[in-house]
Write a protein that holds these residues in place. Structure first.
Motif, mmCIF file in Angstrom:
data_model
loop_
_atom_site.group_PDB
_atom_site.id
_atom_site.type_symbol
_atom_site.label_atom_id
_atom_site.label_comp_id
_atom_site.label_asym_id
_atom_site.label_seq_id
_atom_site.Cartn_x
_atom_site.Cartn_y
_atom_site.Cartn_z
ATOM 1 N N GLY A 41 -25.975 2.220 4.691
ATOM 2 C CA GLY A 41 -25.622 1.045 5.469
ATOM 3 C C GLY A 41 -24.172 0.643 5.313
ATOM 4 N N LEU A 42 -23.882 -0.572 5.706
ATOM 5 C CA LEU A 42 -22.527 -1.090 5.755
ATOM 6 C C LEU A 42 -22.213 -1.970 4.546
ATOM 7 N N TYR A 43 -21.061 -1.721 3.935
ATOM 8 C CA TYR A 43 -20.577 -2.465 2.778
ATOM 9 C C TYR A 43 -19.193 -3.033 3.083
ATOM 10 N N SER A 44 -18.840 -4.086 2.373
ATOM 11 C CA SER A 44 -17.456 -4.568 2.420
ATOM 12 C C SER A 44 -16.933 -4.622 0.992
ATOM 13 N N TYR A 45 -15.680 -4.230 0.850
ATOM 14 C CA TYR A 45 -14.999 -4.305 -0.442
ATOM 15 C C TYR A 45 -13.727 -5.112 -0.244
ATOM 16 N N THR A 46 -13.551 -6.167 -1.037
ATOM 17 C CA THR A 46 -12.387 -7.043 -0.897
ATOM 18 C C THR A 46 -11.485 -6.918 -2.107
ATOM 19 N N GLY A 47 -10.197 -6.806 -1.837
ATOM 20 C CA GLY A 47 -9.195 -6.691 -2.889
ATOM 21 C C GLY A 47 -7.895 -7.360 -2.484
ATOM 22 N N SER A 48 -6.962 -7.368 -3.408
ATOM 23 C CA SER A 48 -5.631 -7.907 -3.148
ATOM 24 C C SER A 48 -4.593 -6.837 -3.418
ATOM 25 N N LYS A 85 1.922 -2.302 7.308
ATOM 26 C CA LYS A 85 3.307 -2.433 6.843
ATOM 27 C C LYS A 85 3.914 -3.760 7.273
ATOM 28 N N ILE A 86 3.487 -4.249 8.411
ATOM 29 C CA ILE A 86 4.006 -5.516 8.940
ATOM 30 C C ILE A 86 3.593 -6.689 8.054
ATOM 31 N N LEU A 87 2.421 -6.600 7.430
ATOM 32 C CA LEU A 87 1.888 -7.719 6.651
ATOM 33 C C LEU A 87 2.503 -7.851 5.261
ATOM 34 N N GLY A 88 2.996 -6.782 4.699
ATOM 35 C CA GLY A 88 3.599 -6.842 3.366
ATOM 36 C C GLY A 88 2.555 -6.892 2.275
ATOM 37 N N ARG A 89 2.441 -8.041 1.632
ATOM 38 C CA ARG A 89 1.470 -8.241 0.543
ATOM 39 C C ARG A 89 0.330 -9.109 1.042
ATOM 40 N N GLY A 90 -0.814 -9.042 0.331
ATOM 41 C CA GLY A 90 -1.908 -9.913 0.741
ATOM 42 C C GLY A 90 -3.270 -9.467 0.280
ATOM 43 N N THR A 91 -4.273 -9.869 1.065
ATOM 44 C CA THR A 91 -5.680 -9.616 0.770
ATOM 45 C C THR A 91 -6.254 -8.730 1.866
ATOM 46 N N TYR A 92 -7.188 -7.859 1.482
ATOM 47 C CA TYR A 92 -7.799 -6.953 2.453
ATOM 48 C C TYR A 92 -9.284 -6.816 2.163
ATOM 49 N N THR A 93 -10.027 -6.485 3.197
ATOM 50 C CA THR A 93 -11.445 -6.156 3.063
ATOM 51 C C THR A 93 -11.701 -4.874 3.838
ATOM 52 N N LEU A 94 -12.150 -3.860 3.123
ATOM 53 C CA LEU A 94 -12.521 -2.589 3.746
ATOM 54 C C LEU A 94 -13.991 -2.640 4.140
ATOM 55 N N SER A 140 6.335 -4.343 -4.087
ATOM 56 C CA SER A 140 6.745 -3.755 -2.814
ATOM 57 C C SER A 140 6.322 -4.640 -1.653
ATOM 58 N N ASN A 141 7.169 -4.721 -0.649
ATOM 59 C CA ASN A 141 6.812 -5.451 0.554
ATOM 60 C C ASN A 141 5.877 -4.620 1.445
ATOM 61 N N LEU A 142 5.438 -3.477 0.931
ATOM 62 C CA LEU A 142 4.480 -2.628 1.632
ATOM 63 C C LEU A 142 3.182 -2.503 0.832
ATOM 64 N N SER A 143 2.929 -3.470 -0.024
ATOM 65 C CA SER A 143 1.786 -3.393 -0.948
ATOM 66 C C SER A 143 0.451 -3.178 -0.250
ATOM 67 N N LEU A 144 0.174 -3.923 0.819
ATOM 68 C CA LEU A 144 -1.098 -3.747 1.527
ATOM 69 C C LEU A 144 -1.217 -2.336 2.088
ATOM 70 N N TYR A 145 -0.164 -1.870 2.692
ATOM 71 C CA TYR A 145 -0.159 -0.521 3.257
ATOM 72 C C TYR A 145 -0.414 0.527 2.176
ATOM 73 N N TYR A 146 0.319 0.433 1.075
ATOM 74 C CA TYR A 146 0.164 1.422 0.002
ATOM 75 C C TYR A 146 -1.238 1.380 -0.609
ATOM 76 N N ARG A 147 -1.762 0.186 -0.846
ATOM 77 C CA ARG A 147 -3.077 0.070 -1.484
ATOM 78 C C ARG A 147 -4.185 0.623 -0.590
ATOM 79 N N VAL A 148 -4.211 0.207 0.661
ATOM 80 C CA VAL A 148 -5.268 0.676 1.557
ATOM 81 C C VAL A 148 -5.126 2.172 1.811
ATOM 82 N N SER A 149 -3.914 2.655 1.999
ATOM 83 C CA SER A 149 -3.695 4.096 2.187
ATOM 84 C C SER A 149 -4.212 4.879 0.992
ATOM 85 N N ARG A 150 -3.973 4.370 -0.196
ATOM 86 C CA ARG A 150 -4.455 5.033 -1.410
ATOM 87 C C ARG A 150 -5.984 5.069 -1.430
ATOM 88 N N HIS A 151 -6.606 3.938 -1.092
ATOM 89 C CA HIS A 151 -8.067 3.894 -1.070
ATOM 90 C C HIS A 151 -8.639 4.944 -0.116
#
Length: 173
Positions: free
Chosen positions: A43-50, A11-20, A55-66
């Motif tokens: 094994g281990l995978y990484s998934y990168t998205g934006s 929530k602190i980050l707002g919008r941006g890029t993430y890698t799960l 919303s200023n909570l876009s990263l939070y909402y997107r990752v929470s949804r995933h």
């Protein structure tokens, strides 16, 4: 450790890029939307998205949804994360107003730890070969460090958030 309480930090980050960072516990074959049937090795995978929504909570909402298991499938990653044989272990994220997902994904293609990638996964709206990278049976902390290095190299200020027990960081898959 509660996954959602850890994700709250986004929530602190707002919008941006993430890698799960995602662990697949056994070889599986899944139907992934229009990609069709895809084989995933253990094994281990990484998934990168934006997440650059209004919303200023876009990263939070997107990752929470995933991370939710019961949802309408919208993105390729939804199909993979819905499997009982997958588990999100960590997320690396950075605040930004521009898309960095393709830059991160392309740098991961040159990582010395990369084993392979799933063609066209998560990249149907860009020219990247993939946004899902496979690292095989490797320690989580090695890929976390690699992702942090890549984000910093791109001029971002990343944070890493564990979604699993801390003792799994050193665990070899």
């Amino acid at each position: 450790m509660s996954t959602l309480s850890n994700v709250e930090f986004l929530k602190i980050l707002g919008r941006g890029t993430y890698t799960l960072l995602i662990f697949v516990s056994d070889n599986i074959c899944l139907k992934i939307g229009r990609l069709g049937i895809v084989d995933f090795n253990e094994g281990l995978y990484s998934y990168t998205g934006s997440a650059l929504g209004v919303s200023n909570l876009s990263l939070y909402y997107r990752v929470s949804r995933h991370l939710k298991k019961n949802k309408k499938f919208r993105w390729h990653i939804d199909y993979l994360l819905n499997s009982k044989l997958t588990r999100a272990l960590a997320v690396v994220a950075a605040s930004s107003k521009k898309r960095f997902e393709c830059k991160v994904s392309r740098k991961l293609l040159h990582s010395p730890f990369l084993v392979s990638y799933i063609p066209m996964f998560g990249s149907s709206d860009c020219n990247c070969p993939s946004h899902l990278h496979y690292f095989g049976k490797i320690k989580l902390n090695i890929i976390l460090r690699e992702l942090m290095r890549i984000y910093v190299e791109l001029g971002l200020h990343p944070v890493s958030i564990l979604l699993c027990e801390p003792d799994l960081i050193e665990f070899s898959y």
